[in-house]
Design a protein around this motif. Sequence first.
Motif, PDB file in Angstrom:
ATOM      1  N   TYR A  20      28.770 -84.687 -10.835  1.00  0.00           N
ATOM      2  CA  TYR A  20      27.402 -84.179 -10.920  1.00  0.00           C
ATOM      3  C   TYR A  20      26.520 -85.159 -11.693  1.00  0.00           C
ATOM      4  O   TYR A  20      25.972 -84.841 -12.737  1.00  0.00           O
ATOM      5  CB  TYR A  20      27.400 -82.773 -11.522  1.00  0.00           C
ATOM      6  N   THR A  27      18.775 -84.531  -6.322  1.00  0.00           N
ATOM      7  CA  THR A  27      18.566 -84.170  -4.918  1.00  0.00           C
ATOM      8  C   THR A  27      18.237 -82.689  -4.757  1.00  0.00           C
ATOM      9  O   THR A  27      17.744 -82.280  -3.711  1.00  0.00           O
ATOM     10  CB  THR A  27      19.791 -84.514  -4.040  1.00  0.00           C
ATOM     11  N   PHE A  28      18.494 -81.884  -5.787  1.00  0.00           N
ATOM     12  CA  PHE A  28      18.237 -80.444  -5.722  1.00  0.00           C
ATOM     13  C   PHE A  28      16.856 -80.060  -6.264  1.00  0.00           C
ATOM     14  O   PHE A  28      16.407 -78.948  -6.054  1.00  0.00           O
ATOM     15  CB  PHE A  28      19.296 -79.675  -6.522  1.00  0.00           C
ATOM     16  N   LYS A  29      16.208 -80.951  -6.970  1.00  0.00           N
ATOM     17  CA  LYS A  29      14.980 -80.589  -7.676  1.00  0.00           C
ATOM     18  C   LYS A  29      13.874 -80.089  -6.761  1.00  0.00           C
ATOM     19  O   LYS A  29      13.185 -79.153  -7.099  1.00  0.00           O
ATOM     20  CB  LYS A  29      14.506 -81.760  -8.523  1.00  0.00           C
ATOM     21  N   ALA A  31      14.431 -79.374  -3.365  1.00  0.00           N
ATOM     22  CA  ALA A  31      15.058 -78.853  -2.149  1.00  0.00           C
ATOM     23  C   ALA A  31      14.803 -77.347  -2.014  1.00  0.00           C
ATOM     24  O   ALA A  31      14.526 -76.654  -2.992  1.00  0.00           O
ATOM     25  CB  ALA A  31      16.557 -79.119  -2.185  1.00  0.00           C
ATOM     26  N   PRO A  33      15.968 -73.764  -1.960  1.00  0.00           N
ATOM     27  CA  PRO A  33      17.159 -73.146  -2.554  1.00  0.00           C
ATOM     28  C   PRO A  33      18.107 -72.586  -1.493  1.00  0.00           C
ATOM     29  O   PRO A  33      17.675 -71.938  -0.547  1.00  0.00           O
ATOM     30  CB  PRO A  33      16.589 -72.018  -3.413  1.00  0.00           C
ATOM     31  N   SER A  34      19.392 -72.867  -1.655  1.00  0.00           N
ATOM     32  CA  SER A  34      20.387 -72.377  -0.702  1.00  0.00           C
ATOM     33  C   SER A  34      21.274 -71.310  -1.312  1.00  0.00           C
ATOM     34  O   SER A  34      21.969 -70.607  -0.597  1.00  0.00           O
ATOM     35  CB  SER A  34      21.259 -73.535  -0.213  1.00  0.00           C
ATOM     36  N   GLU A  39      24.718 -75.876  -5.961  1.00  0.00           N
ATOM     37  CA  GLU A  39      23.319 -75.872  -6.387  1.00  0.00           C
ATOM     38  C   GLU A  39      23.186 -75.235  -7.769  1.00  0.00           C
ATOM     39  O   GLU A  39      22.462 -75.737  -8.630  1.00  0.00           O
ATOM     40  CB  GLU A  39      22.469 -75.112  -5.373  1.00  0.00           C
ATOM     41  N   ALA A  42      24.355 -77.650 -10.329  1.00  0.00           N
ATOM     42  CA  ALA A  42      23.422 -78.764 -10.485  1.00  0.00           C
ATOM     43  C   ALA A  42      22.180 -78.377 -11.282  1.00  0.00           C
ATOM     44  O   ALA A  42      21.678 -79.178 -12.075  1.00  0.00           O
ATOM     45  CB  ALA A  42      23.011 -79.299  -9.111  1.00  0.00           C
ATOM     46  N   LEU A  43      21.700 -77.160 -11.111  1.00  0.00           N
ATOM     47  CA  LEU A  43      20.390 -76.799 -11.658  1.00  0.00           C
ATOM     48  C   LEU A  43      20.428 -75.971 -12.943  1.00  0.00           C
ATOM     49  O   LEU A  43      19.481 -76.024 -13.721  1.00  0.00           O
ATOM     50  CB  LEU A  43      19.571 -76.062 -10.601  1.00  0.00           C
ATOM     51  N   ARG A  78      27.226 -78.198  -0.319  1.00  0.00           N
ATOM     52  CA  ARG A  78      26.428 -76.968  -0.421  1.00  0.00           C
ATOM     53  C   ARG A  78      27.079 -75.830   0.365  1.00  0.00           C
ATOM     54  O   ARG A  78      26.564 -74.715   0.370  1.00  0.00           O
ATOM     55  CB  ARG A  78      25.009 -77.227   0.067  1.00  0.00           C
TER      56      ARG A  78
END
Length: 130
Positions: A20, A27-29, A31, A33-34, A39, A42-43, A78
């Motif tokens: 990580y 790359t998630f900032k 994106a 949300p899934s 995710e 990462a966040l 993901r």
Amino acid sequence: MARKRTGILAEGKRVFVRVYSEDFVSTFKNAVPSGSLVETLALRHDPQVARFKEQLEGWYAETGRDAQKLLLQPLRSRQDEEFYQAFFSLALQRYVARSGWRSTFRPYEDGPPTFRITGGNPAVEFDMEV
């Protein structure tokens, strides 16, 4: 020497890749949300998530280079099912090692990746597929 942007840490001749890394997390900032576990890892920065993420990083660092090559993408996936397969590979490898057995990851042989498990008294050897 640390290169935070790439997630690569150099120590002598050996190179460690963080699962990580800052590059990956970034790359998630922006994106959509899934809701995937990756995710979340990462966040979120709360202590429980941070400890879990560091535990995964530690287990990943302890595994062999061939296993790292194969497990990096699933640990970043993901798709939760892909992540779980890689997570449980690391967890089983850790359990085997803590139980006094030895494991050799064999990802490039025919069929699914396996661990060759050896140890015990009398000596035992078998393959474990994850």
